[in-house]
Each structure stands twice: as structure tokens, then as C-alpha cells.
Design an enzyme around this catalytic site. Structure first.
Site, short mmCIF file in Angstrom:
data_model
loop_
_atom_site.label_atom_id
_atom_site.label_comp_id
_atom_site.label_asym_id
_atom_site.label_seq_id
_atom_site.Cartn_x
_atom_site.Cartn_y
_atom_site.Cartn_z
N HIS A 17 46.88 14.20 -18.54
CA HIS A 17 46.98 14.64 -17.14
C HIS A 17 48.46 14.73 -16.72
O HIS A 17 48.92 15.76 -16.25
CB HIS A 17 46.22 13.66 -16.24
CG HIS A 17 46.27 14.01 -14.79
ND1 HIS A 17 45.25 14.68 -14.14
CD2 HIS A 17 47.23 13.82 -13.84
CE1 HIS A 17 45.59 14.88 -12.88
NE2 HIS A 17 46.78 14.35 -12.67
N GLU A 18 49.17 13.64 -16.93
CA GLU A 18 50.58 13.63 -16.53
C GLU A 18 51.38 14.63 -17.36
O GLU A 18 52.33 15.23 -16.87
CB GLU A 18 51.17 12.22 -16.65
CG GLU A 18 50.50 11.15 -15.76
CD GLU A 18 50.34 11.55 -14.29
OE1 GLU A 18 51.15 12.34 -13.79
OE2 GLU A 18 49.36 11.09 -13.66
N HIS A 46 51.28 17.95 -15.72
CA HIS A 46 52.30 18.04 -14.67
C HIS A 46 53.68 18.23 -15.31
O HIS A 46 54.49 19.02 -14.85
CB HIS A 46 52.35 16.73 -13.85
CG HIS A 46 51.19 16.55 -12.90
ND1 HIS A 46 50.91 17.46 -11.91
CD2 HIS A 46 50.28 15.55 -12.75
CE1 HIS A 46 49.86 17.02 -11.20
NE2 HIS A 46 49.46 15.87 -11.70
N GLU A 53 48.43 20.23 -9.51
CA GLU A 53 47.25 19.53 -10.00
C GLU A 53 46.41 20.43 -10.93
O GLU A 53 45.75 19.93 -11.84
CB GLU A 53 46.42 19.03 -8.80
CG GLU A 53 45.35 18.01 -9.12
CD GLU A 53 45.87 16.65 -9.58
OE1 GLU A 53 47.09 16.42 -9.57
OE2 GLU A 53 45.03 15.81 -9.98
ZN ZN Z 1 47.86 14.71 -10.86
#
Ligand code: ZN
Length: 513
Positions: free
Chosen positions: A275-276, A279, A306
Site C-alpha cells: 500500500h505504502e 503511494h 489513495e
Molecule cells: Zn493510503
């Protein structure tokens, strides 16, 4: 009429604006570095000194962002039709104006009060959550909400809109509560129906392979391996450990990620890291080398940010193709615990859908319902339809309607998130928007890269990353989120792709097709 002399003067103004802004961004990167250090390696004893360092920098940054010099330079650029004829430059100036207006519309006294009440509120909230005592948080929350409503009034209600729009606009430029409602209402209904069907008629996957114990060091090594493979550049970034995972696009060539580990459920850390990394890959893909400090080198919105994280976490990481590629490497690096697991077993297990109370632990099928509930509650409070003391009641009633469960305590209900305690109202919808954008982009990507599944299964992530870079990252803030979505997918944002994705994946896993 524009004369040659004014054009060259405004060109100089634009160059000066960019230079001034690059210096501001460099100063901001120092503040980011201090913040990152505070979350990762700073000794506890440094906390007072660090607070002073950060407050000093925050003041300097605010002065630069709201300075007359900035205002005059932006004003000069806005007056030149020839300069604005370049649509990228015009977008850059439009976004410079937006940032300047947001920064200057709030009186300093209100900013200070929000900061002060906010930092006090966080301590009170933490205590209230630990004791499951909403009443002890309510008076502070009431004060905070009063300040937030004042903030929204300073920003101004857009024509035909409502107060909540002014708050939402901070995080998702140009989006209104009515736009969100138009998407959320039918989505909530469809998701509730899907979840009820899975729960009543489906066979849940066997999750025993997730409960195996994997040492932290092995998980960390595997996380780094996945980061490298999907294309997060570790020469221009790091991965560290914190209580709350985050990504900080600190400066050009410097993107920091954090994650957290538990011995069981190794996939929690894996998906947190992916997830990170989503980003982080966005941050690394932004054209910072050319436009650092300018909106053209920044992320569109929280929702689009996101979308990038959820895409790598869910569309890639929770696919069968991903596990076909990842499992042999996982077996090699995570130790003997995984020896008996198959890719199919892991794929099914990581896609378990089950209503639960805590948003950050929610699965893909129930997560958005948690967000919608918060949107309903926030909007009601900002509109003044309910008072602070009505929050637990409305929360529990809406939770039951969306997720079918009776909330056992406020600690597991309306006290669970940190956001309200630091005054972030209007933030939650961006989490759901991110999922919606991710699903809609994903359909388009699959149409344009028909080989995508096979590529993922053989560990070729380059074509996907290049697509994201060219179609999304490279533009910075040139297009607003809605515009970008139409440009990339040919359609305005809709809930249909997410619903197709979820039911297409989950129904077969639950034996319903
Ligand atoms: Zn996030």
C-alpha cells in the site's frame, strides 16, 4: 491587449514564482525530514526540542505561503493571456492560486486555535478511547467542531453547495458532498447486498495459511524484495518500521516508506508495505526533477493518491496472478512456515470478506461501508442536523444498517479513528474515492494492456508502472481528479467498476458462481 513588454515581465514573474516556491518546498522538505525522524528513530527525550524546531519551521513556511510576494507574483501571471495560453502553465497558475487562497483565507488566530485545541484533543481522545468513554471527549470535540465550522465559513460555501463542501475541497479539490452522495448511496446498497449474500450463502475461504508464524526479519527481507520487484526505487527511498505505516515524498530523490510487523498474519505487513509502496511509486513518478515546488510536480488529490496505493495493494497484491509469481519467492524467504501453502489457497485467504468493527482492519468488500458511515455522520454534524452527543447513536444505527452488526462499544465505534481529534473532517471520503478511482483505472489498464495478468504472474511489473507513470503520475496537478479520470478512462467516476471487480472476484471464491 497584452504588449510584448508585459509578456516578458510576466514570464519573469512566473520564473520568480517558481523559484520562490522551490525554496519554500525545500524548506518544507526539512520539516518533513524532522517529522519522519520523529516517527522512526528520534529518542523520546528529544520531543520538546523537536516540537520547537517544527513550530519554527511551520511559522516560516506559513509566512512564505501567505506572503504578499507570492500573491503579487501569482496576480501578475494571471494577468497575461499569452502566458496562460500554455495550458500546462495555466493549470500550474490555477493551482498556485488555489493554494494561496486556502492559506490566506484563514485568520492566523483561527489557525493557532485549531492547532492548539487539536493537539489537546488528540491526548483527550486517546484517553477516551482507552477507557471507552465518549462523554469525556465530547466537550473537546464540540469545541473543535465549532472551530472547523468557522474554518469552512472562512473558505466559503461554493454556489449551490453546503458547508461540508468547503472542508472536502481541502482534500479533494472541487468535489462536493452531493457528488459523493450520488456515488455512495447506490454503492452502499449494492455492497450491503453483496456482503449479505456472501455471509448467508457463501463458503468462506480457509485462512489457516495466514496464521503461520513468520519471523519479522524474514518479513522485512521479503517486503524489500517485493518493493524492488514492483519498481519502488530503493536508491531513492527507504523502508522503516513504525506503529502507523505511512509514506512521505520527502524531496526529489527521497521517498520514505514505513510498515509494521506481527509474527502471525504476515500478509498484514506485506499489504501494508505494498500500500505504502503504491503511494511511494506515485511520489517517485511525479516530475519533481523538472517542476519541484510547483503544483505540476505534486499529487492531484488524496483520492488519486489513495487510488495508487489501493491499486498495488488490492488490484495487484490480492490477485491470483500476483501469488503465482510471489509464492515461490515467499517460500524461499519466509521460511518453512509456508511450505504447504498453494497460490490458490493464499489468493482465496487474502480475499476473505467479513464485516468487522474496525475500519483499518476491514477487507476490500466492507471497507467502503465504513467510510460511507463516517461521511454520513460528519455531514450531519457539519450541517447541524445532530449535536456531538448524538454521534454514538447515529454511528451505531448507521453501522447496523450498512454492516449488519451491533456496535459493542464506542471504542470499537465512533472513537476508533484519530482523524476528528486533529480536526480532519472531510478527509474520510477520499479513502473510498481512492478505491473507486483504482477500480476504474484498473479496467482501463486491462483493456490497454491485455497481457497484464500474464505479466504480473511472471513478475513483469514494468509495463504497469510505465502506464501509471505516463497516464497519471507525469501530469502532477495539471488536471483535477474528475478531469483526469475522464481523460484516462473516457468516463466520469462511477461505482460500477469497483462493484464488477468485487463481485467478479468474491462470488467465485465463496462458491456462488
Ligand atoms: Zn493510503
Amino acid at each position: 491587449m497584452t504588449t510584448a513588454a508585459t509578456t516578458s515581465a510576466t514570464k519573469t514573474s512566473y520564473a520568480e514564482l517558481c523559484t520562490f516556491s522551490r525554496e519554500t518546498a525545500t524548506l518544507r522538505s526539512v520539516e518533513y525530514l524532522l517529522g519522519w525522524d520523529q516517527e522512526t528513530y528520534m529518542p523520546d527525550g528529544a520531543v520538546d526540542g523537536r516540537a520547537k524546531q517544527r513550530a519554527l519551521l511551520a511559522g516560516m513556511l506559513h509566512d512564505r505561503r501567505t506572503s504578499d510576494e507570492m500573491g503579487d507574483l501569482i496576480g501578475a501571471c494571471e494577468g497575461d493571456a499569452e502566458l496562460l495560453a500554455d495550458s500546462a502553465v495555466a493549470s500550474d497558475i490555477r493551482e498556485f492560486r488555489r493554494d494561496y487562497d486556502l492559506a490566506t483565507k484563514l485568520p492566523t488566530e483561527l489557525v493557532r486555535e485549531l492547532q492548539e485545541v487539536g493537539s489537546r484533543a488528540q491526548v483527550i481522545w486517546r484517553d477516551a478511547r482507552a477507557k471507552d468513554d465518549f462523554a469525556s471527549f465530547a466537550p473537546t470535540l464540540d469545541t473543535l467542531i465549532g472551530l472547523i465550522r468557522r474554518k469552512a465559513e472562512c473558505y466559503g460555501v461554493p454556489e449551490g453547495g453546503e458547508l461540508y463542501d468547503a472542508l472536502l475541497n481541502e482534500y479533494e479539490p472541487g468535489v462536493r458532498a452531493s457528488d459523493i452522495e450520488a456515488i455512495f448511496t447506490p454503492l452502499a446498497k449494492s455492497l450491503s447486498t453483496l456482503n449479505a449474500e456472501l455471509a448467508q450463502n457463501g463458503t468462506p475461504p480457509d485462512t489457516s495459511c495466514l496464521e503461520l508464524k513468520v519471523p519479522e526479519a524474514n518479513q522485512h527481507a521479503f517486503g524489500l524484495f517485493v518493493l524492488k520487484s514492483i519498481g519502488f526505487d530503493l536508491n531513492c527511498g527507504r523502508l522503516d518500521t513504525t506503529t502507523h505505516p505511512f509514506c512521505e515524498g520527502l524531496a526529489p530523490g527521497d521517498t520514505r516508506l514505513t510498515t509494521r510487523y506481527r509474527d502471525e498474519h504476515f500478509t498484514d505487513a506485506l499489504y501494508g508495505t505494498m500500500h505504502e509502496a503504491g503511494h511511494g511509486i506515485y511520489e517517485q513518478g511525479l516530475p519533481k526533477a523538472r517542476f519541484y515546488g510547483q503544483p505540476l510536480s505534486e499529487a492531484v488529490s488524496l483520492g488519486i493518491h489513495e487510488s495508487q496505493s489501493r491499486m498495488w495493494e488490492n488490484s495487484v497484491g490480492r490477485s491470483m496472478a500476483f501469488w503465482e509469481w510471489a509464492l515461490p519467492h515467499a517460500k524461499e524467504q519466509l521460511g518453512p512456515a509456508l511450505a504447504d501453502c498453494s497460490a490458490e489457497q493464499l489468493y482465496r485467504a487474502v480475499n476473505t470478506a467479513k464485516p468487522s468493527f474496525i475500519r483499518v482492519e476491514a477487507d476490500e468488500a466492507t471497507y467502503n461501508l465504513h467510510v460511507m458511515l463516517r461521511f454520513d455522520v460528519e455531514r450531519a454534524i457539519v450541517r447541524g442536523d445532530i449535536g456531538v452527543n448524538d454521534i454514538p447513536g447515529l454511528w451505531n444505527e448507521t453501522f447496523k444498517r450498512y454492516l449488519g452488526l451491533d456496535v459493542p462499544s464506542d471504542a470499537k465505534g465512533c472513537l476508533q479513528d484519530v482523524h476528528w481529534s486533529f480536526g480532519a473532517i472531510g478527509y474520510f471520503p477520499t479513502y473510498c474515492l481512492g478505491n473507486l478511482y483504482a477500480a476504474q483505472f484498473w479496467e482501463t489498464i486491462n483493456e490497454q494492456i491485455p497481457e497484464l495478468d500474464r505479466q504480473i504472474a511472471s513478475g513483469e511489473f514494468g509495463p504497469l508502472r510505465t502506464w501509471l507513470n505516463e497516464n497519471i503520475h507525469a501530469h502532477g496537478r495539471r488536471y483535477r481528479a474528475g478531469e483526469l479520470c475522464e481523460k484516462v478512462t473516457g468516463k466520469s467516476l462511477s461505482a460500477e467498476p469497483l462493484l464488477r471487480h468485487l463481485s467478479g472476484k468474491l462470488r467465485p471464491i465463496y462458491g456462488l458462481d
